[in-house]
Design an enzyme around this catalytic site. Structure first.
Site, PDB file in Angstrom:
ATOM      1  N   TYR A 119       5.092  -4.298 -27.892  1.00 45.63           N
ATOM      2  CA  TYR A 119       4.671  -2.928 -28.192  1.00 45.63           C
ATOM      3  C   TYR A 119       4.216  -2.855 -29.644  1.00 45.63           C
ATOM      4  CZ  TYR A 119       4.794   2.074 -29.064  1.00 45.63           C
ATOM      5  OH  TYR A 119       4.447   3.351 -29.413  1.00 45.63           O
ATOM      6  N   GLU A 207      -1.970   3.324 -30.119  1.00 46.84           N
ATOM      7  CA  GLU A 207      -0.848   2.689 -29.426  1.00 46.84           C
ATOM      8  C   GLU A 207      -1.361   1.587 -28.518  1.00 46.84           C
ATOM      9  OE1 GLU A 207       1.296   4.717 -26.146  1.00 46.84           O
ATOM     10  OE2 GLU A 207       3.086   4.436 -27.373  1.00 46.84           O
TER      11      GLU A 207
END
Ligand code: GDP
Ligand code: MN
Length: 398
Positions: A119, A207
């Site tokens: 992530y 993101e």
């Protein structure tokens, strides 16, 4: 302003970041040509909506066991089949809410082999006034869940704008992801390029979930979500061109034309207020008396009659609205201007729900007179407390 994944990946590619090859399509008939152009042997069919959680999402009315909004396949026939099953259908994910979102575009990508999922996100950290990185080995998962259950698996740091991105930032990313050798070097290059893209394009959020390590040991951005700072859009016409208004709330688009700060909410009481702080207080007091606001609306300090009329029309056009509360403190804004705007709007669009008006400040008597003499069925209120109780009572009665 948000954009679709395939658009975000095109932006990242401009900055030399590693993404898969892909072709966006709008009609099921385009699926076969797109798949052939990519060549296979693995394809990913990805629903393009402005919301995450697509992989685990479900289509409304789809048969039991039908797979999600992101599907991996080794067959062109399945690419075609999936395209037919997804386009035009409503995808419900944890981020769309129960109403879901209609899928009008797909992204057909070449499939990547995944050795590890990470992530990585970036955002403007208001506390430090710097661009912050958030990195975790727990990729492909909801980061809120990771933050809640295993916060030690999240590494964050911010970049001082005076120095810009430095080699130690890249090393911090590599270390957080457990990468060494050539992969650590790749993580460093990725970090530098991401920072360049983020600042050059005035992003507010970026993101990548998941950022993956591929089967052959390279980093790749497998998903991408970008939000841009709306206040900087004037210097990015290329970004504005990516806007997909079908993904946005029609009322918010209308409000933006008049430079109104408007956010649609889920409740029943439409609010017209001046000043963001007073607007927040108005939402709070409506909740305190047991109802929910239908919107946040700040008409601003020096709104014209035309702007007030537009604002009122946006509120009345919302079928969810069962009552309206106008709460104005006339400082720079004058109460008579508000009163005239409200009356012009009511004359234009009618008024089918109760309306409570609380005016205070500059030209308050003139404003009250205008409303009193208008012949409209307006419930006057003396202060915010009184106004909130009156509109809540009127909505509960109706
Ligand atoms: P999201 O569910 O909206 O966040 O959509 P993603 O783009 O993140 O896709 C969901 C999941 O699909 C990812 O976490 C991956 O596990 C999987 N996925 C996406 N692209 C590929 C791919 O190219 N190959 C493989 N094997 N899996 C993929
Ligand atoms: Mn994702």
């Amino acid at each position: 302003m948000n954009i679709h994944e395939y658009q975000a990946k095109a932006v990242l590619k401009e900055f030399g970041l590693p993404v898969s090859r892909g072709v966006p399509i709008f009609k099921p008939e385009e699926a076969e040509a797109a798949a052939k152009e990519l060549g296979g042997p693995v394809w990913v069919v990805k629903s393009q909506i402005h919301a995450g959680g697509r992989g685990k999402g479900t289509f409304k009315g789809a048969p039991e066991g039908a797979k999600g909004g992101v599907r991996v396949t080794k067959s062109i026939d399945e690419v075609k089949q999936y395209a037919g099953e997804m386009l035009g259908q409503t995808l419900v994910t944890i981020q769309t809410g129960p109403a879901g979102k209609q899928v009008n575009r797909l992204y057909i990508e070449e499939g990547a082999q995944i050795a590890a999922e990470f992530y990585l996100s970036m955002l403007v950290d208001r506390e430090t006034g710097q661009v912050a990185f958030v990195v975790s080995t727990e990729g492909g998962m909801d980061i809120e869940t990771v933050a809640h259950d295993t916060p030690e698996k999240i590494v964050t740091f911010s970049v001082d704008p005076a120095t810009g991105i430095m080699p130690h930032h890249g090393r911090a990313v590599a270390k957080a992801l457990g990468l060494t050798g050539p992969q650590a070097k790749e993580a460093g290059e990725l970090t530098t390029k991401l920072y360049a893209a983020f600042t050059a394009k005035d992003m507010s959020m970026l993101e990548i979930n998941p950022l993956v390590l591929t089967g052959d040991g390279h980093l790749k951005c497998l998903d991408a979500k970008i939000s841009f700072d709306s206040n900087a859009l004037y210097r990015h016409p290329d970004v504005v061109a990516l806007r997909d208004e079908t993904e946005e709330d029609a009322k918010e688009i209308e409000a933006s034309k008049y430079d109104l700060a408007y956010i649609a909410l889920d409740g029943t009481i439409g609010c017209m207020v001046n000043g963001a702080g007073l607007a927040m207080a108005t939402l709070d007091i409506i909740k305190l008396y047991g109802e929910e606001p239908a919107n946040f609306l700040d008409v601003g300090g020096g709104a014209s009659e035309e702007k007030v009329t537009a604002a009122f029309k946006i509120i009345t056009a919302d079928p969810q609205v069962k009552g309206i509360l106008v709460n104005i403190f006339g400082g720079i804004m004058k109460c008579d201007v508000i009163a005239r705007g409200v009356i012009a709007a009511v004359k234009a669009v009618g008024l089918e729900v109760p309306l409570v008006v609380r005016l205070e400040g500059t030209n308050v008597e003139q404003g009250k007179d205008i409303i009193r003499n208008s012949g409209l069925n307006v419930i006057p209120a003396d202060d915010l407390d009184d106004a909130a109780q009156k509109i809540v009572a009127a909505v509960k009665k109706g």
